[in-house]
Scaffold this active site. Structure first.
Site, mmCIF file in Angstrom:
data_model
loop_
_atom_site.group_PDB
_atom_site.id
_atom_site.type_symbol
_atom_site.label_atom_id
_atom_site.label_comp_id
_atom_site.label_asym_id
_atom_site.label_seq_id
_atom_site.Cartn_x
_atom_site.Cartn_y
_atom_site.Cartn_z
ATOM 1 N N ARG A 182 -8.422 -0.495 4.916
ATOM 2 C CA ARG A 182 -7.531 0.514 4.347
ATOM 3 C C ARG A 182 -6.170 -0.064 3.990
ATOM 4 O O ARG A 182 -5.499 0.459 3.094
ATOM 5 C CB ARG A 182 -7.334 1.664 5.334
ATOM 6 C CG ARG A 182 -8.548 2.526 5.582
ATOM 7 C CD ARG A 182 -8.203 3.661 6.533
ATOM 8 N NE ARG A 182 -6.943 4.289 6.131
ATOM 9 C CZ ARG A 182 -5.904 4.468 6.950
ATOM 10 N NH1 ARG A 182 -5.965 4.091 8.199
ATOM 11 N NH2 ARG A 182 -4.810 5.040 6.502
ATOM 12 N N LYS A 204 0.830 -1.203 0.000
ATOM 13 C CA LYS A 204 0.000 0.000 0.000
ATOM 14 C C LYS A 204 0.864 1.253 0.000
ATOM 15 O O LYS A 204 0.603 2.215 -0.727
ATOM 16 C CB LYS A 204 -0.913 0.018 1.226
ATOM 17 C CG LYS A 204 -1.826 1.237 1.272
ATOM 18 C CD LYS A 204 -2.483 1.444 2.607
ATOM 19 C CE LYS A 204 -1.607 2.235 3.553
ATOM 20 N NZ LYS A 204 -2.354 2.864 4.667
ATOM 21 N N ASN A 205 1.917 1.260 0.816
ATOM 22 C CA ASN A 205 2.741 2.453 0.966
ATOM 23 C C ASN A 205 3.596 2.736 -0.265
ATOM 24 O O ASN A 205 4.192 3.810 -0.375
ATOM 25 C CB ASN A 205 3.627 2.341 2.205
ATOM 26 C CG ASN A 205 2.831 2.445 3.495
ATOM 27 O OD1 ASN A 205 1.698 2.902 3.494
ATOM 28 N ND2 ASN A 205 3.411 1.994 4.591
ATOM 29 N N ARG A 234 2.354 14.632 12.688
ATOM 30 C CA ARG A 234 2.983 14.516 11.366
ATOM 31 C C ARG A 234 2.904 15.825 10.569
ATOM 32 O O ARG A 234 2.191 15.910 9.561
ATOM 33 C CB ARG A 234 2.347 13.361 10.583
ATOM 34 C CG ARG A 234 2.528 12.029 11.267
ATOM 35 C CD ARG A 234 2.416 10.865 10.306
ATOM 36 N NE ARG A 234 1.048 10.406 10.159
ATOM 37 C CZ ARG A 234 0.708 9.316 9.497
ATOM 38 N NH1 ARG A 234 1.612 8.567 8.938
ATOM 39 N NH2 ARG A 234 -0.553 8.958 9.390
ATOM 40 N N ASP A 280 5.421 0.573 11.736
ATOM 41 C CA ASP A 280 4.178 -0.044 11.289
ATOM 42 C C ASP A 280 4.055 -1.512 11.698
ATOM 43 O O ASP A 280 3.027 -2.140 11.427
ATOM 44 C CB ASP A 280 4.044 0.068 9.764
ATOM 45 C CG ASP A 280 3.585 1.451 9.327
ATOM 46 O OD1 ASP A 280 3.205 2.246 10.203
ATOM 47 O OD2 ASP A 280 3.611 1.724 8.119
ATOM 48 N N CYS A 307 -3.658 13.329 12.864
ATOM 49 C CA CYS A 307 -4.263 12.022 12.684
ATOM 50 C C CYS A 307 -4.183 11.287 14.004
ATOM 51 O O CYS A 307 -3.613 11.768 14.971
ATOM 52 C CB CYS A 307 -3.573 11.227 11.575
ATOM 53 S SG CYS A 307 -1.902 10.729 11.972
#
Length: 429
Positions: free
Chosen positions: A408, A22-23, A131, A316, A126
């Site tokens: 997600r 995804k990243n 960030r 992560d 978030c």
């Protein structure tokens, strides 16, 4: 809202295909704004974030076609996206879009580089930290952009085009590196991005940009040297496998005492995480086409880790490792250095019987003899999957709410685990 229900205690065995990262997929999609020709991306994961970004890019004029959606096709191969930004129809990214996906802020650089102007909403905070985007703006200003902040928007202009320059990032930032790189490839002259993020997903973007005609040296290092070109062309690119998904499933196998082949996984993308797993006593070794993870009966040993930018232990995977260490023999220490708010899963793990003490940026995880199923609530993407891991080992039934977080970032998670023996299903809300 949907929930996920798990009956714990089943050993995982079989094969899990690793999806595209995804990243990596998100910045690759955004790179399509840099050319009027078609960028074809293979191995795209089926994720809510990918679909949402597709809609956001459509607002700017990107035409997207998707292959791999028909019934009977092998879902493990991912989808193929064809993105064509023949004409940029709107250089504004409004708040209601950027607020839904922080990564959409990265459209700032390609819109500015290609069109000479962009108006992009500030993304705000978030759940796992603030960030800030100041690094992004400093990088673009170094490349000649005039930037104003007005009513929550970044208004960037470079009517005569961006100019090559030395960009020094005061802090390692994946997002700022993405933005600086996508701006520099179309800037006039040479640029140097110093203290660039070394994450594999940054390298994947840089490699794709080279395939599109960019001139970049130093890929995979902390200094990227870019020779600007007048324009980029279309290309075909295969998204690299998701190292976070790889590590997540490896820890799920470890906590259940299973034996699973992670098809498509690449060890070099997460060496620190794999070393941490080996320290706990889990067998991890490379086989043709992927990685095998196995734990055959013996207990888990405690481990101490500290999250760091790549090639260090990834933030992560912090929540997932913590879930695993809940069942280790002894006390593990997990220090979070990247995000200030990334221990929100601790209270939910405690509902399953975990014993975790928080001391500032460090969590001390006291291994327990066993976890017990309970209703829990996901707070963010990585926290939600840590609860999945814990639930796989917990005695009885665990139900996890707010699982839209999972959609997600994890492609068909329940299906992949179920095929390896997990008792897991989704309950419609």
């Amino acid at each position: 809202m949907d929930r996920i229900r798990i009956i714990g205690g089943e050993r995982l065995a079989g094969t899990i295909p690793i999806s595209g990262a995804k990243n990596a997929a998100l910045p690759l999609m955004i790179a399509s704004l840099l050319t009027n020709e078609t960028l074809t991306l293979h191995g795209m994961p089926r994720l809510a974030d990918v679909s949402l970004l597709g809609r956001i890019l459509g607002n700017h004029g990107v035409d997207i076609t998707i292959a791999g959606k028909r019934a009977g096709q092998n879902a493990s191969d991912g989808q193929t996206y064809k993105l064509t930004a023949a004409e940029i129809v709107d250089t504004t990214a409004p708040y209601e879009m950027v607020a839904r996906m922080r990564a959409s802020f990265w459209v700032l650089a390609p819109l500015l580089a290609r069109c000479g102007e962009a108006k992009v909403s500030l993304p705000g905070g978030c759940a796992i930290g603030t960030r800030p985007v100041d690094l992004h703006l400093v990088a673009l200003e170094a490349l000649g952009a005039d930037i104003e902040l007005d009513a929550g928007y970044v208004i960037a202009k470079a009517p005569k085009g961006l100019k090559g320059a030395r960009v020094h990032l005061a802090k390692v930032s994946v997002g700022a590196t993405h933005n600086a790189l996508m701006a520099a490839v179309l800037a006039e002259g040479d640029s140097e991005i110093v203290n660039a993020a070394r994450e594999p997903e940054v390298g994947d973007l840089a490699t794709c940009l080279v395939e599109m005609g960019a001139k970049i040296e130093g890929i995979g290092t902390s200094t990227l040297r870019v020779q600007g070109v007048p324009s980029l062309h279309g290309a075909e690119h295969y998204v690299l496998p998701d190292r976070i998904e790889t590590g997540t499933y490896a820890m799920a196998v470890a906590i259940t005492g299973g034996d699973v082949f992670l098809k498509g996984a690449r060890a070099e993308l997460l060496q620190e995480a794999l070393e941490a797993l080996r320290t706990t006593g889990v067998d991890v070794y490379e086989e043709p086409g992927g990685l095998r993870v196995a734990r055959n009966g013996h207990g888990l040993e405690p481990v101490s880790v500290e999250t760091q930018p790549f090639p260090g232990f990834p933030t992560d995977l912090q929540a997932q490792l913590m879930a695993l260490m809940c069942t280790a023999r002894g006390v593990s220490e997990v220090r979070e250095t990247i995000f200030e708010n990334r221990f929100m899963h601790v209270q939910e793990l405690a509902r399953l019987g975990a014993r975790i003490d928080l001391r500032g940026d460090t969590a001390l995880v006291h291994g327990v003899n066993g976890l017990r199923g309970a209703p829990v609530m996901a707070t963010d993407l990585r926290a939600s999957v840590s609860l999945i891991i814990a639930g796989l080992a917990a005695q009885g039934e665990t139900t996890i709410g707010r699982v839209y977080h999972l959609d997600r970032g994890f492609d068909r998670l329940e299906e992949k685990l179920r095929k390896c023996g997990a008792q897991i299903d989704r309950i419609a809300g």
